[in-house]
Motif scaffolding. Structure first.
Motif, short mmCIF file in Angstrom:
data_model
loop_
_atom_site.label_atom_id
_atom_site.label_comp_id
_atom_site.label_asym_id
_atom_site.label_seq_id
_atom_site.Cartn_x
_atom_site.Cartn_y
_atom_site.Cartn_z
N GLU A 54 8.68 15.47 11.18
CA GLU A 54 7.45 14.94 11.75
C GLU A 54 6.24 15.04 10.82
O GLU A 54 5.47 14.07 10.72
N PRO A 55 5.98 16.16 10.13
CA PRO A 55 4.82 16.20 9.22
C PRO A 55 4.91 15.14 8.12
O PRO A 55 3.88 14.58 7.72
N GLN A 56 6.12 14.85 7.64
CA GLN A 56 6.26 13.83 6.61
C GLN A 56 6.07 12.43 7.19
O GLN A 56 5.52 11.54 6.52
N ARG A 57 6.51 12.22 8.41
CA ARG A 57 6.27 10.91 9.06
C ARG A 57 4.78 10.66 9.19
O ARG A 57 4.31 9.53 8.98
N LEU A 58 4.02 11.69 9.55
CA LEU A 58 2.58 11.55 9.66
C LEU A 58 1.96 11.28 8.30
O LEU A 58 1.07 10.43 8.16
N LEU A 59 2.43 11.98 7.28
CA LEU A 59 1.94 11.76 5.91
C LEU A 59 2.19 10.32 5.48
O LEU A 59 1.28 9.65 4.95
N VAL A 60 3.40 9.83 5.69
CA VAL A 60 3.73 8.45 5.31
C VAL A 60 2.82 7.47 6.04
O VAL A 60 2.29 6.52 5.45
N SER A 61 2.62 7.69 7.34
CA SER A 61 1.79 6.79 8.13
C SER A 61 0.36 6.75 7.61
O SER A 61 -0.23 5.67 7.46
N LYS A 62 -0.21 7.92 7.33
CA LYS A 62 -1.60 7.99 6.87
C LYS A 62 -1.75 7.34 5.50
O LYS A 62 -2.75 6.65 5.24
N VAL A 63 -0.80 7.55 4.62
CA VAL A 63 -0.87 6.96 3.28
C VAL A 63 -0.71 5.44 3.35
O VAL A 63 -1.43 4.70 2.67
N MET A 64 0.20 4.97 4.20
CA MET A 64 0.41 3.53 4.32
C MET A 64 -0.83 2.82 4.86
O MET A 64 -1.07 1.65 4.56
N GLU A 65 -1.61 3.53 5.67
CA GLU A 65 -2.83 2.94 6.24
C GLU A 65 -3.87 2.60 5.18
O GLU A 65 -4.78 1.81 5.45
N LYS A 66 -3.77 3.16 3.98
CA LYS A 66 -4.77 2.92 2.94
C LYS A 66 -4.65 1.54 2.32
O LYS A 66 -5.56 1.10 1.60
N GLY A 67 -3.55 0.86 2.57
CA GLY A 67 -3.41 -0.51 2.07
C GLY A 67 -3.13 -0.60 0.58
O GLY A 67 -3.29 -1.69 0.00
N LYS A 68 -2.73 0.49 -0.03
CA LYS A 68 -2.41 0.48 -1.46
C LYS A 68 -0.92 0.22 -1.67
O LYS A 68 -0.10 0.46 -0.77
N PRO A 69 -0.53 -0.26 -2.85
CA PRO A 69 0.91 -0.37 -3.14
C PRO A 69 1.56 1.02 -3.07
O PRO A 69 1.03 1.98 -3.63
N VAL A 70 2.68 1.11 -2.37
CA VAL A 70 3.33 2.41 -2.15
C VAL A 70 4.81 2.32 -2.53
O VAL A 70 5.52 1.41 -2.09
N ILE A 71 5.25 3.27 -3.34
CA ILE A 71 6.66 3.47 -3.63
C ILE A 71 7.06 4.79 -2.97
O ILE A 71 6.48 5.83 -3.27
N ILE A 72 8.03 4.73 -2.07
CA ILE A 72 8.51 5.95 -1.41
C ILE A 72 9.78 6.42 -2.10
O ILE A 72 10.75 5.66 -2.23
#
Length: 275
Positions: A54-72
């Motif tokens: 769950e903490p990582q799911r929240l981290l991913v969600s918050k980072v994705m909200e920034k609208g930047k290109p993301v490589i997971i």
């Protein structure tokens, strides 16, 4: 132990100031492993689902909200659904002490990724049969095409390869493979066989593969001899035998199913074999 949402604001600030984000997530032996080896005795060493903690799911969600290109980048020894529409995803497994350098070589374009999934990545564990149900229905690429996130045998590279000129001589198959892209890359040519007998599994079965290295623009001919056991099926008594008379052979760089070919943006070649 970290508190809830510990350093989440820091991660968000870094993401806001970044041109591109490489977000590293994953599991460890405290969550997945053999019973007694893993720390999660509440699940006997098994994961309870296919999600990130769950903490990582929240981290991913918050980072994705920034609208930047993301490589997971996910480090885990099993299938994971990151539940994110990232620009790219790399499943790094547990890569060992040289994994960081190998990952950097891929991320910065020094080498083209060429791994292919050895297992099916399901979308949702709740849609899988229970552990007490030992039937193969709705399990593995041979028995289901539902609930699939990434199919068995799937994987992308920085280049584009095209298969052509499939030919058969008895049980010997040949196919031309050309790298039509701008990057040198490895490719895994995959051969699948579909049986017409009553005991055959519902979908084509991997009967062989060959890994080759291709320079940009290079073409090679791959030749493979289909083993006799690939033509066998198993009846309800567990007896293996050759029961089919007509088989369809598929050759390509992925499974011959709609999802694999869509994700790979390619089509598998096919030919008929009569015994």
């Amino acid at each position: 132990l970290a508190r809830a949402n510990d350093r989440l604001a820091e991660a968000e600030t870094v993401a806001e100031q970044s041109d591109l984000i490489i977000l590293c997530v994953g599991l460890d032996a405290g969550i997945e492993g053999e019973e007694g080896d893993a720390g999660n005795e509440f699940a006997s060493g098994d994961k309870i689902d296919l999600r990130l903690p769950e903490p990582q799911r929240l981290l991913v969600s918050k980072v994705m909200e920034k609208g930047k290109p993301v490589i997971i980048v996910t480090a885990a020894g099993s299938a994971i659904n990151t539940e994110a529409d990232a620009d790219a995803e790399i499943h790094a497994w547990y890569p060992g002490q040289s994994g960081g350098k190998a990952l950097a070589d891929i991320l910065f374009g020094k080498v083209s990724p060429s791994g292919r999934l050895p297992v099916t990545f399901y979308e949702d564990a709740s849609r899988l049969p229970s552990f007490e149900d030992y039937r193969m229905q709705d399990r593995t690429y041979r028995y289901t095409r539902a609930n699939i996130l990434y199919p068995f045998g799937f994987g992308l590279s920085y280049s584009k390869t095209v298969c052509s000129n499939l030919s058969l001589n008895g049980k010997t198959v040949s196919v031309d493979v050309q790298n039509t892209g701008a990057f040198d890359t490895d490719e895994v040519v995959q051969f699948y066989l579909k049986d017409d007998s009553q005991c055959a599994v519902p979908y084509p079965v991997l009967c062989g593969f060959e890994r080759i290295s291709l320079k940009a623009g290079e073409q090679k001919t791959v030749t493979y001899v289909i083993p006799d056991c690939a033509f066998e099926s198993v009846d309800d008594a567990g007896v293996r035998a050759v029961r089919g008379t007509v088989y369809t052979l598929y050759a390509g760089t992925c499974q011959p199913d709609p999802l694999s070919q869509k994700l790979k943006e390619t089509l598998c070649l096919s030919a008929e074999i009569r015994l």
